[in-house]
Design an enzyme around this catalytic site. Structure first.
Site: not given
Ligand code: ADP
Ligand code: MG
Ligand code: MG
Length: 355
Positions: A15, A188, A257, A296, A298, A312, A314, A318
């Protein structure tokens, strides 16, 4: 009597670029009546370079001018050291602001160096940063705190390499497609794929294993994506929730992005009760990882029945002026510059408490 704030950006991370953009935005918004800003751009090899020009040079893939600087892991120096052909010089810094995303910055490593040097720094400490970065550990702490999550499983590289067919069988039986496959330590959306069949699952593992030896596999849900900003040390506040409407199948790197068609809804269209429940869960999640400063948090909200799962946390989200974290505070009544000032105050408070 201005304080000198050093923004740490770039870094040895997937990142890297995102971090440079965040740092430029913060440098532009810090209140110059109160603070002098020093940019420390960390290149992909891990060398530290001073000055705004260093960001521009690194963005072009060129080595910055001058000599790199160093932070020594011993207390009492109050700043950086630069070794030159003539000897060495000291460059004073009062506060460090890691604006680093992903490994080697958001994961407790830089925080460890800053702890050893005994300097105040913005955001989470070593433990919270490490726990917030590792999706496997994060999930254990969330479930310990009673926060609901989608079904998931952690798979180690060795396990995958030795017995992938039994791993696949278990995943298909206990969770089922679609599955999301993620490197445990990344952000990301780097290395994340959605798999709807066995072949895609194998490809998804290969991709995730490029970034980490540990992989987290989750049940894919059809959900709205809601985010809450939190701020504070001992007393923690939560912003109004915002919603992401990704322009792609999921909120992948491109949707985050590159393609500007993803939309942020601020505030998220939610009932009062839903908003409050999310704010409460965000604060719980922050406390579960022992967070300080900012994060943040989510969430997923089932598109059909409104069920909420935490996705998750963070710890260094960002931070451009159009990023969700500062925008949520903006809409909650705390502008970008004031937010930065508050984060620095929190860093100093935390530092003083430790002395
Ligand atoms: P990062 O830390 O890279 O942001 P995330 O776990 O937030 O990783 O996953 C990135 C994106 O992938 C999420 O914002 C969502 O759009 C999608 N995503 C991740 N896990 C799931 C899930 N279990 N079901 C549906 N979409 C998911
Ligand atoms: Mg995420
Ligand atoms: Mg993340």
């Amino acid at each position: 009597n201005k304080k000198k704030v050093a923004l740490l950006c770039g870094g040895r991370s997937g990142e890297h670029e995102v971090s440079l953009v965040s740092a430029n935005a913060i440098a532009g918004a810090l209140d110059r009546e109160r603070y002098d800003v020093l940019i420390i751009a960390i290149d992909r090899q891990g060398k530290w370079w001073l000055g705004e020009h260093a960001i521009a040079r690194m963005q072009k893939g060129e080595e910055p001018y001058g000599d790199p600087v160093h932070l020594l892991p011993e207390p009492g120096r109050q700043g950086l050291i630069r070794l030159t052909a003539q000897g060495w010089e000291e460059i004073p810094v009062q506060i460090f602001f890691p604006v680093l995303h992903g490994p080697n910055g958001e994961d407790g490593t830089i925080q460890g160096l800053l702890e050893l040097a005994n300097v105040p720094y913005v955001g989470c400490g070593v433990l919270a940063s490490a726990c917030g970065m590792d999706k496997g550990i994060m999930k254990m702490l969330f479930s310990q705190a009673g926060l609901s999550q989608v079904p998931y499983q952690v798979v180690q590289r060795l396990q995958w390499e030795k017995e992938s067919s039994s791993v696949i069988e278990t995943l298909e039986e206990s969770i089922g497609y679609p599955l999301f496959v993620k490197p445990a330590n990344m952000g990301s959306s780097v290395g994340i794929s959605k798999a709807s069949n066995r072949q895609a699952l194998q490809e998804a593992f290969a991709e995730a294993l490029l970034y980490d030896n540990k992989v987290v596999v989750e049940k894919g849900v059809e959900a709205r994506e809601i985010e809450v900003s939190v701020l504070g040390n001992n007393e923690v506040s939560a912003s109004i929730p915002g919603e992401i409407v990704p322009c792609n199948d999921f909120y992948d790197y491109t949707a985050k992005y590159i393609d500007d068609r993803s939309r942020l809804l601020i505030p998220a269209p939610l009932t009062q009760e839903e908003s409050e429940a999310l704010q409460q869960m965000a604060i719980q999640a922050f406390k579960a990882i022992d967070g300080t400063g900012l994060a943040r948090v989510d969430f997923f909200m089932d598109k059909k029945n409104g069920q909420i799962w935490i996705n998750e946390i963070n710890t260094l989200p960002g931070f451009t002026s159009i990023s969700m974290y500062p925008k949520l505070w903006q809409s909650s009544g705390l502008g970008y510059s004031d937010l930065l000032h508050r984060l620095i105050e929190l860093a100093e408070e935390r530092h003083q408490e430790k002395q």
